[in-house]
Design an enzyme around this catalytic site. Structure first.
Site, short mmCIF file in Angstrom:
data_model
loop_
_atom_site.label_atom_id
_atom_site.label_comp_id
_atom_site.label_asym_id
_atom_site.label_seq_id
_atom_site.Cartn_x
_atom_site.Cartn_y
_atom_site.Cartn_z
N HIS A 6 0.83 -1.21 0.00
CA HIS A 6 0.00 0.00 0.00
C HIS A 6 0.87 1.26 0.00
O HIS A 6 1.20 1.80 1.06
CB HIS A 6 -0.93 -0.03 1.21
CG HIS A 6 -1.91 1.10 1.28
ND1 HIS A 6 -2.95 1.15 2.16
CD2 HIS A 6 -2.01 2.25 0.57
CE1 HIS A 6 -3.63 2.26 2.02
NE2 HIS A 6 -3.08 2.95 1.05
N HIS A 8 1.55 5.09 -2.39
CA HIS A 8 1.05 5.95 -3.47
C HIS A 8 2.24 6.70 -4.04
O HIS A 8 3.17 7.08 -3.31
CB HIS A 8 -0.02 6.91 -2.95
CG HIS A 8 -1.15 6.20 -2.29
ND1 HIS A 8 -1.96 5.31 -2.97
CD2 HIS A 8 -1.61 6.20 -1.00
CE1 HIS A 8 -2.87 4.82 -2.13
NE2 HIS A 8 -2.66 5.33 -0.92
N ARG A 73 -2.26 8.90 -5.79
CA ARG A 73 -2.76 9.41 -4.49
C ARG A 73 -4.29 9.40 -4.52
O ARG A 73 -4.91 10.09 -5.34
CB ARG A 73 -2.33 10.87 -4.26
CG ARG A 73 -0.88 11.08 -4.00
CD ARG A 73 -0.50 11.08 -2.52
NE ARG A 73 0.89 10.61 -2.45
CZ ARG A 73 1.42 9.97 -1.43
NH1 ARG A 73 0.71 9.71 -0.34
NH2 ARG A 73 2.65 9.54 -1.47
N HIS A 181 -10.26 1.40 -1.61
CA HIS A 181 -9.66 2.62 -1.05
C HIS A 181 -10.47 3.79 -1.58
O HIS A 181 -10.49 4.06 -2.77
CB HIS A 181 -8.21 2.72 -1.54
CG HIS A 181 -7.35 3.62 -0.71
ND1 HIS A 181 -7.70 4.91 -0.39
CD2 HIS A 181 -6.12 3.43 -0.16
CE1 HIS A 181 -6.73 5.46 0.33
NE2 HIS A 181 -5.77 4.58 0.50
N HIS A 225 -6.24 0.11 5.11
CA HIS A 225 -6.29 0.61 6.48
C HIS A 225 -6.88 -0.42 7.43
O HIS A 225 -7.69 -0.10 8.30
CB HIS A 225 -7.06 1.93 6.57
CG HIS A 225 -6.59 2.91 5.55
ND1 HIS A 225 -7.33 3.25 4.46
CD2 HIS A 225 -5.42 3.58 5.43
CE1 HIS A 225 -6.67 4.11 3.71
NE2 HIS A 225 -5.49 4.33 4.28
N GLU A 285 1.33 2.79 3.36
CA GLU A 285 0.98 4.10 2.79
C GLU A 285 2.14 5.09 2.96
O GLU A 285 1.92 6.29 3.04
CB GLU A 285 -0.30 4.64 3.45
CG GLU A 285 -1.10 5.52 2.53
CD GLU A 285 -2.53 5.75 3.01
OE1 GLU A 285 -3.43 5.77 2.19
OE2 GLU A 285 -2.74 5.89 4.24
#
Lengths: 336, 336, 336, 336, 336, 336
Positions: A6, A8, A73, A181, A225, A285
């Site tokens: 995960h 971006h 993103r 997401h 998450h 992330e």
């Protein structure tokens, strides 16, 4: 080997200037494209992020991440913008940039496709870009937003609804996982970051109360998450199933995969215990929300590798699964 | 001396990346600011514009422009975006950048303030920024958008309505002219560029059919793009006044100022004849819509200086007025 | 011979009383019809217009117009009224009255059909009346409103869109020109008269940026009021085409026809120079907006025949084209 | 003496052509006025109505009506039209025409003022015209529409609400009765004529369930069309009051006045029995809905004078009250 | 024999608690069902109603009613509630309860099906329940709500529209009458009870101005509450037909059936005279709106049997028709 | 001593039948009241719940709960229903019933007031009922719904906004805690139960990012269901604060109180560790969502007393705090 599922992309300002220009002109200037040299692109990934001291690569190095999966993103996805074509243009450019970054850093990044979803528009329209990214750009997964309305108006049905089947069908056909997401949020009482959590909560429940996995038994869905609120609130969903005698919720939840994108040890432990170690894949992330230094530890919050490693009750096999093995299997990676 | 009263700043991508980020996050990250060095800023003005070969300064040099008034790019104004605060933040940053550019090129640029107008919100909210730009940043005028709704929903009343008086009152108090210039357009049948023309047409008629100049006799209003359709279509408005015996329209129209932002000689002549040479100020929007080379002449369309100079019936005094004298007077410039 | 291609019928109050009754009853009384004798009808055309001293025929005589094309008054078209049927009924009655006037004054008037367009309704519904007027009533053209929403709600796509193809197809089949002319306007900031201009501006750009003339190469489209703002603002559209290397705009614009419905010499000259004398047809809307006496000349503004005749650089052939030859060709008139 | 309290003016087409023009131009031409000579006006009243053989006066003569109260045609009231000003202009012109008709036929007609009510706008705005009609034009009453929305959107509260008090207060001050009469209806399932009935039903119940007559004990309210459904359906309202022990509904209803605008004997008898002869005033709406000849009797339906006279159980005193005495008292007429 | 065709079931609180729970949970708990024993059900019908002294059976005994047709309480129909499924669930449970009550009191009650209509949803969706009630539960008719929007938003077309044909077609196929009866009303100016009357008025006119009875000549429609306002206001509808020469309205109205649900003798007489004795069936809605004791008579208002019996001009045959014969024929009852 | 701070009253069907009746009639029948005897009420609490075998008291006995705080069932709150008055009436009746239950079982129950909040209406309107419950009925707290819109339309601002200050001010004045608990949800993708969780997540973040506790330092707020997602997702909120250097989130969160309404040991442990044992009060919502028997343990899920007792690292003092001490302090209970 450490795989972070995960991440971006860290893009140069030209991508977002391109986006701003599309939003400003509503596409009147035509499609255009992001003009940015390989040098600038490389620099964006090695260069310092706005307001942060370390570069993307440095941050990964600090963690010890060997490979990160990167997607656009999410809060920039502009899924509720109109006309629809500017969302397609931006998404294609964002994916193109990711493809270039992956090529520039071939052993460091793999692409997860952003999808050009649009409010009030069938998810079918995103399928050509989905195919392009997997077949032509070599991406290994796609990212799906359960609320392209971005928090306003009447959102589409939950992910358990047939409305979403075209995406699932294509994912099965292409044999790629879908990362759930959400994107931005225009509500005056939820930031996009809160919206992530709430949308994930809704997504898990909608999927597990549906026939999606009966209809698509080989579908692979990864919840960002760490599943929103569900692992923590699991008791109320278990009770509902016990009452009716349906499949126990604690079993159903294991049809999904989860990233480990939590930043505290207690929560990570709860996640592993609740959904099972074999359903979790390391995801941070990074750089992102968690890229802040905890003054008590002096470490970045999103450097959760040592945190996971410190969980005593996890076996080495468990950790391997979390850090790489499950991802390799789920994303069909060749073992390097 | 050549003064171009209608230019927009050539900003580095960081400004628009900042804007994209505000639109994406809806302000959840806080105000932030545009991080860009003087060097980069200087480079944006001297460096090549995206897809254009010449730099802003080179283009001005080619024309022979000594001084240009620059405001934020109107189509980027994001006046219809929500929440309102992100419009304020972006507008302030855009104005700040202009202030820095003006300081870096002190003899080349003077600032025209973008106003943080917002759909469905009183123009009063734009007044603090209006004051800041004039009093603190040294700008010489402001730019007003008659349609902050950007082509959707119910727009505010026409500029002749009392709704707009707070802006006029402040402009009179600060003794600065107002450039009427709409922003983006979200209609599916009007590009922002067409919207400019139509909004200017509406603005001229609304103002001249109102009591604005009775209430604010010293108000100075400049209409962009040479007044939209009005000078060309003036006959129908003259007839209306003849019918009722009111002040002839051909006199009323001379209460306004106009830029010369047309790119053909015939149209420029019509403008001068219709509103009077003394109401026109050289303005080109260079670089902008007109920055394309006419293959028949080999010259940029927006290099209208030689075009105006070639109009034989204009006296030297006329040309001086157009190229600098009227602007010096209207904008209270010190004669260098 | 003088042909005025842009006139609207002078109808007796019974037509508008009929309209008011439809609007009031929403059609509850059934279709009904306009009860008015030939005598009354004749009188309306020869009799004095409300608040004007001269009759329609007298005004045409004063100009020297031999033949005028007349259509229903556009601002009375009630295209946004509901239910749809009352728009059909009114339009049919208005067209019927025109047919009667044309029969009463056979060498003076030819009919242009009003179309029963309706907001949010496909233009296809107007085709039966289009056919009736051409085939049964002997009309020579039709009038198309690009905004049957009349300035509120979401208007239909621009005229370049396939949405409008049914009308174009039928016009080609019937071999009649289409006069583009909007109707009323319910916006609080645009009168219908301003809306005419803005809608024509949008119409020209939408048509010329579309494939309409590729798909319908024999389609004949006439823009009212000399093209709105476009001939005056042509430079910005030329620049756009030069930038991309597409067909020069100054050539594209010559696919359209224009009336000369401007009331000032400078503007008429600009029109002729910009679109070419051969694309212009004499049109005055007399009696109408321009029917006011210019106190400086003592002449009606809309008596533009002497104005055009006074343009020295127009040849006799040019003038003949403008005053009759082009109209005869475009409208397939038999040479009398 | 026969007084008909419920008539609407028979106006020449010029009034409605004026209205159509206001609706078409949305007031862009200014207020203007109805240009019609006394001769034409006289002719409209004596001349034949559209599609009817007899004139207004002849119809009244046939009935034997000595005096009729006339108001503007309700279905033409255009109360839901925008902008508000055109409703004021039309209403004023309609009232002016009535004043002229009353002057031309001084012993035949008395005026009831139309009120310039407007959807979503306070009834207060109608008060100046209310005063003008009573004080300057000599009218004897006003007509109030309980639904200026004309059947669409959210209507104002029922007549029992304080929303309407300004009208009641002024009526009490001017000492004039209010005739409750709705106007047009834009619903696709109710014609205006049905809407009359339904609105009257709502009006009666709203008024009688409110404190209006406590607050304004001298207020005089007349319900058109004999009270809609209420006298016929009175049982269900009586039961409601018996259940709670409140004032019996059959007493409450006698706070209102009713016209006799029904066209069948049985219904008229029901009305008289239900609300009491002393609360009823002769009213026919002649010419209007009832102006059709009953083939069984050869008489106009709205000629209900012989019908009422034929009711045996009514005494001569009763009939006198119905035909004139109550009206003289309620409308403060001088006995001629 | 006395048959009352218009009654609503007296249900125990469990039915409405079930409804409240569906409305509260929006169906999240699943369908569930009403848990109530036969004893409780029996008690509800024999037990005292809330706030009333007599039980349902006692009230019927007092009247002398042998058989009553019972349907769900209309104001509880929740037709505008969402999601649609909860309306189906509630309606099915209400009908089930009625079936049980009919079984418990087999010689006392027959069922009329409530239909699960829903705002903005085709009436087709109600057909399965319609069939279930007639074919499986043995009901003898259905109840149709012309306004499932319950007074808000845009209601469906009037009952004369093809929109409703699926219901008519099924009713003809099943050979059952349809009772027209609206449900609740959310308007702030009409209670549901007033809405009944107004909707019935609209229904009668819409049906009689349509082709419904041409298309479905054997369709049997019964209007509740004696036809709303129509029998009383019949003159205005007769006049409309006389004017056009169409079928006289006084004949058309006899295509419908009416209940006698009025509570005063004069109104009942008007009904019989206006629509004909043979089109009327005894109906009281007892217990319901009329279940209040008239202090002048000491009798329940809805005990209209003695009232009808006291109408001298009705023959014994007439009364038989009203009290039973017509119902037996229309509802296909076996003569016991 | 065991105090359960989160329970909802078990009411007899009469309460919900009353509610259904208000919803059906929109208040047309007046306020009315719930007619239910003490016996029936007692029975509802001791009698079997629908579909559950054990009574409320039995379930509490099984847990060992000495005292439970009971409020109205939140999903029945009907906060989005209109007109507002029916919400007030229902809420008052629900609170009245609770007061009666508390009186009937004086050592078992204490009341928490439901508030009559209404969509689009200021929370101020709930204050009189808030006062009545505390001052007259002896309740010890109130329950606040952060989304009276119930999932549709535009919800009010987050709980950190001044919009809610009147409630906070009154709570401080009355010195009672506020339990944050949303009500029903009309969204098609969130059940009310999911909405609880998401609304609590939003509530916590909105409150902790606001000035509420600066302005009201003595305000006591209790978050239902253990804080939604926040304790589990705390890392992302900690990171945000570390980045800006603001008060650490892990400290801020301790300004709130939480119930322990989770049904699994791991989650409970996470809660205690994350927010601190001293901020947690025993709460079960028993009987409610958790009242299902876990087949693995044979125990009710919501019997979490043994679960908490089994957490080894909790001291006896900790447990006392959780089970009673903190509640006694926060709710100002007299120690019995």
């Amino acid at each position: 080997m450490i795989i972070d599922i995960h991440g971006h992309v860290v893009a140069p300002p030209e991508l977002y200037a391109y986006q701003a220009s599309l939003l400003a002109s509503r596409g009147a200037h035509g499609r255009g494209k992001v003009n940015v040299s390989d040098e600038k692109l490389m620099n964006a990934v090695w260069g310092s992020r706005q307001g942060e001291k370390k570069t993307h690569i440095e941050l990964l190095n600090e963690v010890g991440t060997d490979m990160q999966f990167v997607s656009p993103r999410p809060f920039h996805a502009m899924h509720s913008a109109k006309p629809e074509k500017i969302v397609h243009w931006y998404t294609e450019e964002a994916n193109n940039l990711i493809a270039r970054v992956c090529k520039l850093f071939p052993n460091r990044f793999l692409g997860i496709a952003g999808l050009p979803q649009n409010a009030e528009v069938s998810p079918k329209n995103a399928i050509p870009e989905m195919e392009r990214c997997i077949k032509e750009l070599g991406f290994v997964g796609v990212m799906l937003n359960p609320d392209p309305n971005e928090g306003v108006g009447t959102p589409p049905p939950g992910l358990g609804d047939e409305y979403w089947y075209p995406i699932y069908e294509k994912a099965v056909e292409l044999d790629v996982p879908i990362l759930i997401h959400s994107a931005s949020c225009q509500s005056h009482r939820e930031s996009y970051s809160l919206h992530f959590i709430n949308e994930e909560t809704i997504a898990v429940i909608s999927l597990l109360n549906s026939k999606v996995f009966e209809v698509f038994p080989t579908l692979k869905i990864v919840i960002s998450h760490a599943g929103g609120a569900v692992p923590y609130q699991i008791g109320r969903f278990m009770a509902g199933r016990y009452r009716t005698g349906a499949e126990p919720f604690e079993e159903s939840i294991r049809k999904l995969y989860f990233d480990t994108c939590l930043y505290t040890k207690d929560s990570l432990e709860l996640l592993f215990k609740t959904v099972g170690v074999d359903r979790c894949m390391f995801g941070t992330e990074n750089p992102g929300t968690g890229s802040a230094i905890n003054p008590n530890t002096g470490m970045y919050m999103d450097n959760t590798k040592p945190v996971i490693e410190s969980i005593e009750w996890l076996s080495e096999t468990d950790k391997k699964m979390i850090f790489s093995e499950t991802a390799i299997k789920v994303y069909n990676l060749k073992r390097s």
